[in-house]
Write a protein that holds these residues in place. Structure first.
Motif, short mmCIF file in Angstrom:
data_model
loop_
_atom_site.label_atom_id
_atom_site.label_comp_id
_atom_site.label_asym_id
_atom_site.label_seq_id
_atom_site.Cartn_x
_atom_site.Cartn_y
_atom_site.Cartn_z
N ARG A 188 0.92 -1.26 -0.10
CA ARG A 188 -0.17 0.10 -0.09
C ARG A 188 0.83 1.27 0.07
O ARG A 188 0.53 2.17 -0.70
N THR A 189 1.83 1.26 0.82
CA THR A 189 2.78 2.39 0.93
C THR A 189 3.41 2.79 -0.57
O THR A 189 3.58 4.09 -0.93
N VAL A 190 4.03 1.69 -1.14
CA VAL A 190 4.46 2.24 -2.34
C VAL A 190 3.56 2.48 -3.48
O VAL A 190 4.01 3.59 -4.08
N ARG A 191 2.40 1.91 -3.65
CA ARG A 191 1.25 2.29 -4.60
C ARG A 191 0.93 3.85 -4.10
O ARG A 191 0.62 4.46 -5.08
N ASP A 192 0.95 4.24 -2.99
CA ASP A 192 0.58 5.58 -2.63
C ASP A 192 1.52 6.70 -2.96
O ASP A 192 1.19 7.74 -2.99
N ALA A 193 2.74 6.06 -3.17
CA ALA A 193 3.90 6.87 -3.44
C ALA A 193 3.66 7.77 -4.79
O ALA A 193 4.59 8.69 -4.81
N ALA A 194 2.65 7.40 -5.60
CA ALA A 194 2.56 8.19 -6.77
C ALA A 194 2.09 9.63 -6.32
O ALA A 194 2.62 10.68 -7.11
N GLY A 195 1.35 9.84 -5.35
CA GLY A 195 1.04 11.23 -5.12
C GLY A 195 1.66 11.73 -3.78
O GLY A 195 1.35 12.83 -3.22
N HIS A 196 2.27 10.63 -3.03
CA HIS A 196 2.86 11.23 -1.69
C HIS A 196 4.20 10.57 -1.71
O HIS A 196 4.62 9.80 -2.23
N ARG A 197 5.03 10.92 -0.46
CA ARG A 197 6.43 10.55 -0.36
C ARG A 197 6.00 9.18 0.31
O ARG A 197 5.39 8.80 0.85
N SER A 198 7.08 8.34 -0.09
CA SER A 198 6.90 7.03 0.07
C SER A 198 7.31 6.76 1.36
O SER A 198 8.07 7.57 2.37
N PHE A 199 7.30 5.57 2.01
CA PHE A 199 8.21 5.32 3.39
C PHE A 199 9.50 5.47 3.69
O PHE A 199 10.06 5.74 4.56
N VAL A 200 10.14 5.56 2.36
CA VAL A 200 11.74 5.75 2.34
C VAL A 200 11.81 7.19 2.89
O VAL A 200 13.02 7.34 3.62
N ALA A 201 11.19 8.24 2.70
CA ALA A 201 11.22 9.52 3.15
C ALA A 201 10.18 9.96 4.10
O ALA A 201 10.05 11.17 4.28
N TRP A 202 9.55 8.88 4.91
CA TRP A 202 8.53 9.35 5.79
C TRP A 202 9.09 10.25 6.87
O TRP A 202 9.90 9.98 7.61
N GLY A 203 8.21 10.95 7.34
CA GLY A 203 8.38 12.05 8.29
C GLY A 203 9.72 12.70 8.08
O GLY A 203 10.76 12.83 9.08
N ASP A 204 10.21 12.84 6.89
CA ASP A 204 11.48 14.01 6.74
C ASP A 204 12.56 12.79 7.11
O ASP A 204 13.59 13.21 8.01
N TYR A 205 12.61 11.72 6.70
CA TYR A 205 13.68 10.60 7.08
C TYR A 205 13.92 10.55 8.69
O TYR A 205 14.84 10.33 9.02
N SER A 220 8.64 2.37 7.43
CA SER A 220 9.78 3.13 7.43
C SER A 220 10.55 2.75 8.58
O SER A 220 11.67 2.65 8.59
N ALA A 221 10.02 2.69 9.81
CA ALA A 221 10.56 2.22 11.13
C ALA A 221 11.31 0.86 10.82
O ALA A 221 12.41 0.77 11.31
N HIS A 222 10.24 -0.02 10.33
CA HIS A 222 10.54 -1.45 10.11
C HIS A 222 12.26 -1.55 9.38
O HIS A 222 12.90 -2.33 9.72
N VAL A 223 12.04 -0.89 8.27
CA VAL A 223 13.28 -0.84 7.33
C VAL A 223 14.58 -0.29 8.04
O VAL A 223 15.45 -1.16 7.88
N TYR A 224 14.50 0.69 8.46
CA TYR A 224 15.81 1.50 8.88
C TYR A 224 16.31 0.94 10.18
O TYR A 224 17.41 0.70 10.40
N LEU A 225 15.35 0.76 11.24
CA LEU A 225 15.83 -0.11 12.30
C LEU A 225 15.97 -1.51 12.05
O LEU A 225 17.27 -1.98 13.03
#
Length: 323
Positions: free
Chosen positions: A8-25, A94-99
């Protein structure tokens, strides 16, 4: 790293910032800070017997690593409770990936680079496999959905299968108007077309469809040559029976008309129909392959996570008993 939330996150990224950059990284900064502090403590500490897991720093980093593993494992349950309003899919992914990636640094420094062929080394290897499978899952949900959309061309798998069946029926009707042999070959081809297959075929994308269509294609090429040859023979017979006063122009016209008789036209229609069916079957199999490549990581990630949790329990219990 869970499929539903990531998808869901990646598909929503077309109009919004993806989980990669969530919350200004935000979680990239948290993970980076955790790694930085771990490296700094590791660099300034100087244990008497060298860096190992049973030093004060080793226990501290081990506790942090264990807490991270427990929290990351909980995400598999937590992602199904996002509807309660506490957090969003993007934030949790985002938290899952980076942590999760920060575990590479924390766990390695916890061990003091002292790994062996024991349960502690096994826990470390399982952690690496879990991170690797999760990393593949993230990449798959970033790349594959777009390719699936492009391949489908606004047709879902059910619609593609229905169209394949329609083309099969159309090909059989056309072949029946040519001759029984052609009708039999087309019927056999329709029953042998492979859609889907074994796990290896789905993941590799290597199906037998090309070979099956190739056999039918060679037969139809021979049939086209036979029809053309029969037409020329018929034209020559007409020429021999014509009177000597018949002009060459008339003979040429007769040969042209014979060359494009009804069977030739029907054969061309059949070739076009078979080509459409072949292209559609290839798209359908590619859709199966893309979805298999997108989801296969879950069959590794979840069991490996369970195995890691068991190994971590054994690791902790062993430490308290023998160290």
């Amino acid at each position: 790293m869970a499929a539903d939330g990531a998808g869901r996150t990646v598909r929503d990224a077309a109009g919004h910032r993806s989980f990669v950059a969530w919350g200004d990284y935000r979680y990239l900064k948290i993970a980076g800070g955790l790694c930085g502090i771990s490296v700094l403590l590791y660099a300034v500490s100087d244990p008497v017997h060298g860096h190992r897991g049973n030093t004060w720093l080793g226990y501290t980093l081990g506790t942090v690593g264990l807490a991270l593993i427990g929290w990351l494992a909980w995400y598999g349950v937590r992602k199904r409770q996002l509807a309660d309003g506490r957090g969003t899919a993007q934030e949790w992914v985002s938290a899952h990936v980076y942590l999760g990636l920060s575990l590479l640094v924390v766990a390695t420094l916890h061990s003091g680079f002292q790994l062996g062929w024991n349960v502690h080394g096994l826990a470390y290897v399982l952690m690496l496999l879990v991170i690797a499978s999760g990393g593949y899952g993230v990449l798959a949900y970033v790349i594959v959905p777009r390719r699936i959309t492009e391949n489908r061309r606004q047709m879902d798998p059910d619609a593609m299968q229905a169209e394949v069946r329609r083309l099969d029926e159309a090909a059989l009707r056309i072949a029946d108007r040519i001759d029984p042999e052609t009708q039999q070959m087309v019927a056999q081809s329709a029953t042998r077309v492979q859609i889907g297959g074994s796990l290896w075929q789905q993941l590799s994308g290597r199906y037998a469809t090309g070979m099956q269509f190739g056999t039918l294609g060679k037969f139809l090429e021979r049939k086209a040559g036979q029809i053309k040859s029969d037409a020329l023979v018929s034209a020559q017979q007409q020429q021999e029976t014509a009177t000597r006063q018949v002009t060459l122009m008339y003979v040429a016209e007769q040969m042209f008309e014979a060359g494009r008789n009804n069977k030739s036209e029907e054969l061309q229609k059949l070739l076009n129909t078979i080509a459409q069916r072949k292209a559609l079957v290839e798209r359908l199999n590619r859709d199966i392959t893309l979805r298999a490549r997108q989801n296969v990581w879950l069959f590794l990630h979840v069991p490996l996570t369970v195995a890691l949790l068991v190994a971590m329990v054994v690791h902790v219990v062993t430490v308290f008993i023998y160290w």
